[in-house]
Design a protein around this motif. Sequence first.
Motif, mmCIF file in Angstrom:
data_model
loop_
_atom_site.group_PDB
_atom_site.id
_atom_site.type_symbol
_atom_site.label_atom_id
_atom_site.label_comp_id
_atom_site.label_asym_id
_atom_site.label_seq_id
_atom_site.Cartn_x
_atom_site.Cartn_y
_atom_site.Cartn_z
ATOM 1 N N ARG A 166 77.865 114.018 -24.744
ATOM 2 C CA ARG A 166 76.835 114.106 -25.432
ATOM 3 C C ARG A 166 75.961 115.361 -24.753
ATOM 4 O O ARG A 166 76.016 115.564 -23.572
ATOM 5 C CB ARG A 166 75.930 112.905 -25.638
ATOM 6 C CG ARG A 166 75.431 112.629 -24.223
ATOM 7 C CD ARG A 166 74.477 111.229 -24.329
ATOM 8 N NE ARG A 166 73.631 111.047 -23.464
ATOM 9 C CZ ARG A 166 73.692 110.529 -22.020
ATOM 10 N NH1 ARG A 166 75.084 110.257 -21.906
ATOM 11 N NH2 ARG A 166 72.751 110.355 -21.474
ATOM 12 N N ASN A 167 75.361 115.926 -25.680
ATOM 13 C CA ASN A 167 74.313 116.857 -25.201
ATOM 14 C C ASN A 167 72.894 116.448 -24.962
ATOM 15 O O ASN A 167 72.456 115.724 -25.758
ATOM 16 C CB ASN A 167 74.025 117.925 -26.362
ATOM 17 C CG ASN A 167 73.138 119.155 -25.866
ATOM 18 O OD1 ASN A 167 72.234 119.027 -25.104
ATOM 19 N ND2 ASN A 167 73.709 120.405 -26.396
ATOM 20 N N LYS A 168 72.669 116.267 -23.773
ATOM 21 C CA LYS A 168 71.408 115.619 -23.034
ATOM 22 C C LYS A 168 70.139 115.910 -23.818
ATOM 23 O O LYS A 168 69.227 115.250 -23.993
ATOM 24 C CB LYS A 168 71.194 115.400 -21.679
ATOM 25 C CG LYS A 168 72.437 114.464 -20.937
ATOM 26 C CD LYS A 168 72.319 114.722 -19.465
ATOM 27 C CE LYS A 168 72.420 116.031 -19.190
ATOM 28 N NZ LYS A 168 72.491 116.289 -17.512
ATOM 29 N N SER A 169 69.940 117.060 -24.035
ATOM 30 C CA SER A 169 68.904 117.996 -24.845
ATOM 31 C C SER A 169 68.767 117.221 -25.985
ATOM 32 O O SER A 169 67.656 117.337 -26.631
ATOM 33 C CB SER A 169 69.015 119.416 -24.598
ATOM 34 O OG SER A 169 69.859 119.846 -25.405
ATOM 35 N N ALA A 172 69.286 112.039 -25.431
ATOM 36 C CA ALA A 172 68.959 111.664 -24.017
ATOM 37 C C ALA A 172 69.728 110.535 -23.425
ATOM 38 O O ALA A 172 70.097 110.738 -22.320
ATOM 39 C CB ALA A 172 67.534 111.747 -24.124
ATOM 40 N N ASP A 173 69.803 109.493 -24.259
ATOM 41 C CA ASP A 173 70.168 108.251 -23.515
ATOM 42 C C ASP A 173 71.863 107.954 -24.184
ATOM 43 O O ASP A 173 72.278 108.135 -25.476
ATOM 44 C CB ASP A 173 69.614 107.087 -24.102
ATOM 45 C CG ASP A 173 68.091 107.143 -23.564
ATOM 46 O OD1 ASP A 173 67.810 107.732 -22.309
ATOM 47 O OD2 ASP A 173 66.956 106.940 -24.263
ATOM 48 N N ASN A 301 73.449 120.673 -19.709
ATOM 49 C CA ASN A 301 72.958 119.855 -20.880
ATOM 50 C C ASN A 301 74.014 118.761 -21.133
ATOM 51 O O ASN A 301 73.764 117.439 -21.894
ATOM 52 C CB ASN A 301 72.647 120.517 -22.192
ATOM 53 C CG ASN A 301 71.248 121.379 -21.890
ATOM 54 O OD1 ASN A 301 70.207 120.754 -21.246
ATOM 55 N ND2 ASN A 301 71.362 122.454 -22.593
ATOM 56 N N TRP A 302 75.319 118.855 -20.698
ATOM 57 C CA TRP A 302 76.386 118.288 -21.191
ATOM 58 C C TRP A 302 76.732 117.169 -20.330
ATOM 59 O O TRP A 302 76.781 117.289 -19.024
ATOM 60 C CB TRP A 302 77.665 118.861 -21.548
ATOM 61 C CG TRP A 302 77.589 119.780 -23.122
ATOM 62 C CD1 TRP A 302 77.023 120.726 -23.304
ATOM 63 C CD2 TRP A 302 77.890 118.855 -24.244
ATOM 64 N NE1 TRP A 302 76.843 121.108 -24.539
ATOM 65 C CE2 TRP A 302 77.612 119.975 -25.206
ATOM 66 C CE3 TRP A 302 78.407 117.693 -24.694
ATOM 67 C CZ2 TRP A 302 77.684 119.751 -26.648
ATOM 68 C CZ3 TRP A 302 78.695 117.557 -26.074
ATOM 69 C CH2 TRP A 302 78.157 118.404 -27.156
ATOM 70 N N THR A 303 76.881 115.831 -20.803
ATOM 71 C CA THR A 303 77.327 114.659 -19.790
ATOM 72 C C THR A 303 78.330 113.951 -20.489
ATOM 73 O O THR A 303 78.498 114.134 -21.770
ATOM 74 C CB THR A 303 76.314 114.094 -19.289
ATOM 75 O OG1 THR A 303 76.716 113.052 -18.236
ATOM 76 C CG2 THR A 303 75.465 113.265 -20.233
#
Length: 432
Positions: A166-169, A172-173, A301-303
């Motif tokens: 997912r792109n955290k920006s 977010a969760d 931004n990715w995790t």
Amino acid sequence: MKSATVSALALSTVLFSASAIFAQELASKDRIGLADAAKTLVVRLTNDSPNNSDPAIAEGYQKLFVEFIKKHPEWKLQMQFMSSDIGTEQAKMLEQAKAGNAPDCAAVDSFVLSQFMVNKVLADFTPYFSKEEVDDLFPFIRAGITDKDQTVRAWWWDTDLRVLYRNKSIVADAPETWDDLKKAALASTKEGMEGVLFNGGRWEGTTFDWLANYWALGGKLVDDSGKPVFGEGENKEKFLKALNYFKDLVDSGAAPKRVSTIANYDDMNAAAAAGTTALFIGGNWQYAQLKTTLDEDEFANWTFSPIPGPTADQRSTGTGGWTIASFSKDKDKIEMCANLAREVYMGPANALQQQLPTRKSLFDKYEVFSTEANKTFAQALVNGQARPGVPIYPEISNQIQIMMGDVLSGTKKPEEALDAAFSAAMEAYKRL
């Protein structure tokens, strides 16, 4: 003094040139080792080899193979390489093995390993790996390489797992449940994204990635005898629940209709690079690919997180990977094949390609696996689930791929598509 220095430099140059020439003599496109070596091992490999399309990886493998053959100078490896059509390649090799003309040593995909075992074409690797090494394997790996008599029939050297990127920006969760993922995906569409992406086209990745949802519910594909059971009783109910979940993602707009045509993990990487998605289900190896593909700020931004389950406590992830096995009846060739698995693939090749090791201790041995990302992957592997090691699995997968295409495209209703898939799998099972 100057003359001595020049002489030393000249000698160094000569030695370097001799070393380079010797290295060239030891490696050609289809051979590792001296051409006139007394013994030959015919080896058939995938691109996890000097045939890799990435020049740096190919060079790394060639160095590993040359160092390996230097330790076994009486041998040469006659190299063969598979095409990218792995299913066809593995089926062809099984037929060759049954006829007695397979290569001495080869890469066997973990999900078809059971077919080779059932046909009794694999040599015994037990003498060449210690009990400590076998015990160090993740449980699903250890179960996958041993037959009913606990004989080691191959060495499973690398593995993988599926996660939610997912792109955290934008998200977010980390979504914990199916409902969470749907909500996050729908919210992302309001930010101009196309929702969550996943494999839905006609290939093995579609089946394997989706199975995490079915397994999270406790569903089984086959019983203890290897007979398909996914279309009956409680398993059918669980199967339909997981299937309807994916259908709802598409129907609601949380996933684009084009997922029914995605049949390559590269499509997700491309979407991430283009900034058209903030969520996708993919393999652990894609984390390194994203780092290479994206700008540093974008990659930050990715995790990733575990694939969401029907509830936060119901989770599963599919685990795959490759093995090295021998089809030879010659003891020396069997041992040489085991040596190749041990000295090139069990650790060094993992580190070279950043492909997850199958032994827990190797995560501590190699620095590349000490990152937080790889530590997280290692923790998830403890509960990883491999595809069932039964001969009918490839046909079950084939039918699930067809079923998924029909359901996601709206051609068939879920129960109708499931019944057709189960019926076809049962007919194939009767022919085994």
